[in-house]
Design a protein around this motif. Structure first.
Motif, mmCIF file in Angstrom:
data_model
loop_
_atom_site.group_PDB
_atom_site.id
_atom_site.type_symbol
_atom_site.label_atom_id
_atom_site.label_comp_id
_atom_site.label_asym_id
_atom_site.label_seq_id
_atom_site.Cartn_x
_atom_site.Cartn_y
_atom_site.Cartn_z
ATOM 1 N N ASP A 161 3.889 -11.997 -4.348
ATOM 2 C CA ASP A 161 4.853 -11.626 -3.716
ATOM 3 C C ASP A 161 4.994 -10.222 -3.451
ATOM 4 O OD1 ASP A 161 5.607 -10.902 -6.151
ATOM 5 O OD2 ASP A 161 7.443 -11.199 -6.079
ATOM 6 N N PHE A 162 5.459 -9.710 -2.120
ATOM 7 C CA PHE A 162 5.264 -8.401 -2.030
ATOM 8 C C PHE A 162 6.368 -7.861 -0.836
ATOM 9 C CE2 PHE A 162 2.569 -11.236 0.551
ATOM 10 C CZ PHE A 162 2.760 -10.916 1.968
ATOM 11 N N ASN A 163 6.433 -6.686 -0.741
ATOM 12 C CA ASN A 163 7.205 -5.955 0.242
ATOM 13 C C ASN A 163 6.189 -5.887 1.616
ATOM 14 O OD1 ASN A 163 10.216 -5.224 -0.702
ATOM 15 N ND2 ASN A 163 8.682 -4.578 -2.641
ATOM 16 N N ASP A 164 7.104 -6.219 2.757
ATOM 17 C CA ASP A 164 6.391 -5.961 4.015
ATOM 18 C C ASP A 164 7.089 -4.909 4.824
ATOM 19 O OD1 ASP A 164 5.207 -6.176 6.398
ATOM 20 O OD2 ASP A 164 5.252 -8.402 6.492
ATOM 21 N N LEU A 165 6.724 -3.651 5.086
ATOM 22 C CA LEU A 165 7.103 -2.766 5.704
ATOM 23 C C LEU A 165 6.229 -2.590 7.149
ATOM 24 C CD1 LEU A 165 7.983 0.053 3.288
ATOM 25 C CD2 LEU A 165 9.359 -1.055 4.596
ATOM 26 N N SER A 166 6.962 -2.764 8.215
ATOM 27 C CA SER A 166 6.370 -2.957 9.574
ATOM 28 C C SER A 166 6.597 -2.427 10.529
ATOM 29 C CB SER A 166 6.073 -4.548 9.865
ATOM 30 O OG SER A 166 7.500 -4.888 10.250
ATOM 31 N N ALA A 167 5.947 -1.776 11.363
ATOM 32 C CA ALA A 167 6.515 -1.059 12.813
ATOM 33 C C ALA A 167 5.601 -1.366 13.811
ATOM 34 C CB ALA A 167 6.254 0.400 12.358
ATOM 35 N N GLY A 168 5.935 -1.615 15.210
ATOM 36 C CA GLY A 168 5.069 -1.981 16.198
ATOM 37 C C GLY A 168 5.724 -1.377 17.600
ATOM 38 N N LEU A 169 4.709 -1.834 18.645
ATOM 39 C CA LEU A 169 5.196 -1.248 20.133
ATOM 40 C C LEU A 169 4.603 -2.486 20.806
ATOM 41 C CD1 LEU A 169 5.599 1.042 21.839
ATOM 42 C CD2 LEU A 169 3.071 1.651 21.684
ATOM 43 N N LYS A 179 8.376 -2.294 -5.582
ATOM 44 C CA LYS A 179 8.789 -0.947 -5.081
ATOM 45 C C LYS A 179 8.258 -0.841 -3.543
ATOM 46 C CE LYS A 179 8.084 1.450 -9.353
ATOM 47 N NZ LYS A 179 7.237 2.448 -10.113
ATOM 48 N N LEU A 180 9.064 -0.161 -2.709
ATOM 49 C CA LEU A 180 8.462 -0.110 -1.334
ATOM 50 C C LEU A 180 7.346 0.598 -1.049
ATOM 51 C CD1 LEU A 180 11.714 0.787 0.434
ATOM 52 C CD2 LEU A 180 10.666 -1.602 0.406
ATOM 53 N N PHE A 181 7.011 1.679 -2.026
ATOM 54 C CA PHE A 181 5.555 2.082 -2.240
ATOM 55 C C PHE A 181 4.986 1.957 -3.475
ATOM 56 C CE2 PHE A 181 7.934 3.932 1.354
ATOM 57 C CZ PHE A 181 7.239 3.735 2.504
ATOM 58 N N PHE A 241 9.903 -1.293 17.874
ATOM 59 C CA PHE A 241 10.294 -1.930 16.705
ATOM 60 C C PHE A 241 9.755 -1.931 15.354
ATOM 61 C CE2 PHE A 241 7.328 -4.535 19.182
ATOM 62 C CZ PHE A 241 6.558 -4.824 18.562
ATOM 63 N N ALA A 242 10.678 -2.280 14.220
ATOM 64 C CA ALA A 242 10.450 -2.091 12.856
ATOM 65 C C ALA A 242 11.194 -3.000 12.233
ATOM 66 C CB ALA A 242 10.463 -0.467 12.453
ATOM 67 N N GLY A 243 10.657 -3.155 10.721
ATOM 68 C CA GLY A 243 11.509 -3.892 9.920
ATOM 69 C C GLY A 243 10.841 -4.201 8.413
ATOM 70 N N HIS A 244 11.664 -4.814 7.591
ATOM 71 C CA HIS A 244 11.349 -4.942 6.141
ATOM 72 C C HIS A 244 11.478 -6.436 5.865
ATOM 73 C CE1 HIS A 244 12.340 -5.426 2.116
ATOM 74 N NE2 HIS A 244 11.304 -4.810 1.785
ATOM 75 N N HIS A 252 1.458 -3.662 9.187
ATOM 76 C CA HIS A 252 1.987 -3.835 8.343
ATOM 77 C C HIS A 252 1.532 -3.212 7.127
ATOM 78 C CE1 HIS A 252 4.138 -7.608 9.664
ATOM 79 N NE2 HIS A 252 2.863 -7.668 10.472
ATOM 80 N N TYR A 253 2.744 -2.417 6.439
ATOM 81 C CA TYR A 253 2.258 -2.067 4.897
ATOM 82 C C TYR A 253 2.570 -2.858 3.864
ATOM 83 C CZ TYR A 253 2.318 0.960 0.790
ATOM 84 O OH TYR A 253 2.204 1.373 -0.426
ATOM 85 N N LEU A 254 2.024 -3.269 2.991
ATOM 86 C CA LEU A 254 2.232 -4.400 2.122
ATOM 87 C C LEU A 254 2.093 -3.708 0.559
ATOM 88 C CD1 LEU A 254 -0.296 -7.006 3.452
ATOM 89 C CD2 LEU A 254 1.998 -6.810 4.121
ATOM 90 N N SER A 255 3.254 -3.818 0.178
ATOM 91 C CA SER A 255 3.275 -3.291 -1.372
ATOM 92 C C SER A 255 3.482 -4.475 -2.343
ATOM 93 C CB SER A 255 4.560 -2.478 -1.253
ATOM 94 O OG SER A 255 4.863 -1.932 -2.605
ATOM 95 N N GLY A 256 2.508 -4.802 -3.130
ATOM 96 C CA GLY A 256 2.655 -5.650 -3.885
ATOM 97 C C GLY A 256 3.642 -5.771 -5.100
ATOM 98 N N ILE A 257 4.164 -6.734 -5.596
ATOM 99 C CA ILE A 257 5.440 -6.886 -6.417
ATOM 100 C C ILE A 257 4.592 -7.273 -7.655
ATOM 101 C CG2 ILE A 257 7.404 -7.598 -7.322
ATOM 102 C CD1 ILE A 257 8.351 -7.912 -4.387
ATOM 103 N N SER A 258 4.131 -8.704 -7.732
ATOM 104 C CA SER A 258 3.481 -9.234 -8.883
ATOM 105 C C SER A 258 2.652 -10.193 -8.211
ATOM 106 C CB SER A 258 4.391 -10.016 -9.709
ATOM 107 O OG SER A 258 5.453 -11.060 -8.819
ATOM 108 N N SER A 259 1.583 -10.619 -9.015
ATOM 109 C CA SER A 259 0.423 -11.767 -8.722
ATOM 110 C C SER A 259 -0.071 -12.416 -10.024
ATOM 111 C CB SER A 259 -0.387 -10.817 -7.843
ATOM 112 O OG SER A 259 -1.596 -11.952 -7.660
ATOM 113 N N LEU A 260 -0.622 -13.551 -9.637
ATOM 114 C CA LEU A 260 -1.367 -14.269 -10.618
ATOM 115 C C LEU A 260 -2.359 -15.218 -9.907
ATOM 116 C CD1 LEU A 260 -0.202 -16.060 -13.730
ATOM 117 C CD2 LEU A 260 -1.766 -17.335 -12.122
ATOM 118 N N LYS A 261 -3.615 -14.940 -10.286
ATOM 119 C CA LYS A 261 -4.903 -15.518 -9.411
ATOM 120 C C LYS A 261 -5.764 -16.116 -10.385
ATOM 121 C CE LYS A 261 -8.499 -14.228 -6.047
ATOM 122 N NZ LYS A 261 -8.945 -13.094 -5.111
ATOM 123 N N SER A 262 -6.091 -17.266 -10.393
ATOM 124 C CA SER A 262 -7.084 -17.914 -11.430
ATOM 125 C C SER A 262 -8.639 -17.495 -10.766
ATOM 126 C CB SER A 262 -7.000 -19.401 -11.515
ATOM 127 O OG SER A 262 -7.006 -20.133 -10.198
#
Length: 438
Positions: free
Chosen positions: A154-162, A238-240, A111-114, A176-186
């Protein structure tokens, strides 16, 4: 209600108790990689959306928003009295765009997904909305702490499993491959901002030692001239990308006998995103005094277009002399754990028990639920859930599933009342989706 102001701790978690109990649904695979619809060979997961949000105490969206004709106002007059000295608000959502699953020979399943995911946790003192709404006049002689803290990403999450089934046991794993979109952290080591109005000469003193990280949200803060210029950026995911990370899921499902099934899973293990692209560190440190200034309060919030920022806020702007430095940082995903059991009484009734735990350094979270599902027809199921967590001991949820042919359509909620009155509830939980199973 428990909360940690000193460091946002994802107190409110996207628990999705009903989804983890609905093992017949394809999207339940996101809570346990060992799940796969029984007696199905292939699956196409179409869009599914889940959200979870809450505010500490009995505070709702309707408490802070007021409409007058075509205009919408922020109104803290009803909100302030209901706030705690320290408060926390949490919101997360998961939009699963597409996923696939295939049954292979010898008990194997791929299985795989986004998915697009967002986590937001904001903590703030009651004195911050008090100052914004009332101005500094009522607080002469008092030192007000106005420093919020936040973790937003927030981020894109590309996953594949068995997954693999042998006998009565199914085991599953997913990366999971996590591709960050934006972030704010105090920055927890620099989170001080105070306002003091002298009772004798009405002198306003602002003092800061406040800093935060940002990637593709805030690109610059200009206080060098008159007025305040906050430069923001709408990030395109971006996905990557250079903002990347990974996490892992593991799950097990055991069919004890014809009626009893037990299952457990661990999600987002080692979850972390390193922010490299457009990453910066903003720090404000200083002390400024101004004679006879009056903070405008309500006018600042709802009538900013009529405020002369050069005259009214030049002093306030200059005190926040943020210095921007290019600097990478990271955000961590809290690990989530599920354990549960389902008992199939007959063709129509199924009962379940679920335990959820989220691992946090500051405040671990645990929730327990029991559920009953009734399927009067092959293509219809309805259910009810009762849950207890650290926010409430009276959570009532519901489930509605439609299964015409290969189609799965479902609506789930761990908090029934919030579905019909989301703006009038202090906690909101919802999940809906569509899948094709063959």
């Amino acid at each position: 209600m428990l909360f940690s102001y000193s460091c946002p701790s994802n107190l409110f978690a996207q628990q999705e108790m009903w989804l983890n109990q609905s093992t017949e649904l394809w999207h339940a695979n996101s809570t346990n990689p060992a799940f796969f619809p029984a007696e199905k060979n292939s699956v196409v997961g179409l869009p599914s959306f889940g959200l979870d949000g809450a505010h500490s105490g009995d505070v709702t969206y309707n408490d802070m928003i007021r409409k007058d004709g075509d205009k919408t106002y922020i109104d803290f007059s009803q909100l302030i009295d209901r706030l705690d000295p320290q408060n926390e608000a949490y919101y997360s959502h998961r939009f699963e765009t597409v996923s696939f699953g295939f049954q292979l020979p010898m008990g194997l399943r791929l299985f795989a997904g986004h998915a697009l995911r967002l986590n937001t946790d904001v903590a703030y003192p009651k004195s911050l909305p008090e100052l914004l709404w009332n101005g500094n006049g009522p607080y002469v002689g008092q030192t007000l702490d106005i420093a919020p803290s936040a973790v937003v990403y927030d981020f894109n999450d590309l996953s594949a499993g068995l997954s693999f089934t042998f006998g009565k046991v199914s085991l599953g794993a997913r990366m999971h491959y996590l591709s960050g979109i934006s972030s704010l952290k105090s920055d927890p080591d620099h989170r001080t901002a105070t306002v003091f109005t002298d009772p004798d000469i009405y002198q306003l003193t602002l003092e800061t030692d406040y800093a935060f990280h940002s990637a593709s949200i805030i690109t610059g803060i200009d206080t060098s001239g008159l007025g305040f210029d906050l430069k923001t950026e709408v990030a395109k995911g971006k996905l990557f990308s250079q903002n990347s990370g990974s996490s892992f899921d593991f799950g097990v499902q055991v069919q004890v006998n014809d009626k009893l099934q037990v299952h457990a899973s661990a999600l987002d293990l080692g979850g972390k995103i390193n922010w490299e692209s457009n990453a910066a560190y903003f720090k404000s440190e200083g002390k400024f005094e101004y004679d006879g200034v009056v903070f405008p309060g309500t006018d600042l919030i709802n009538n900013s277009d009529s405020i002369d920022f050069d005259a009214q806020l030049d002093t306030l702007n200059d005190i926040f002399k943020f210095v921007k430095t290019p600097e990478s940082f990271s955000t961590s995903l809290p690990a989530r754990f599920y354990a549960g059991a389902a008992y199939q009484l007959n063709d129509h009734w199924r009962f379940g028990l679920n335990v959820f735990h989220q691992s946090n350094e500051q405040n671990p979270i645990t929730a327990v639920s029991v559920a009953a599902r009734w399927a009067p027809l092959r293509w219809l199921s309805v259910g009810a859930l009762y849950g207890v967590n650290q926010n409430s001991a009276s959570n009532l949820g519901f489930q509605l599933g439609l299964y015409p042919g290969p189609v799965q359509i479902y609506i789930l909620s761990d908090n029934l009342g919030s579905v019909f009155t989301p703006y009038g509830s202090s906690a909101v939980n919802f999940r809906g989706g569509l899948a094709l199973v063959f």
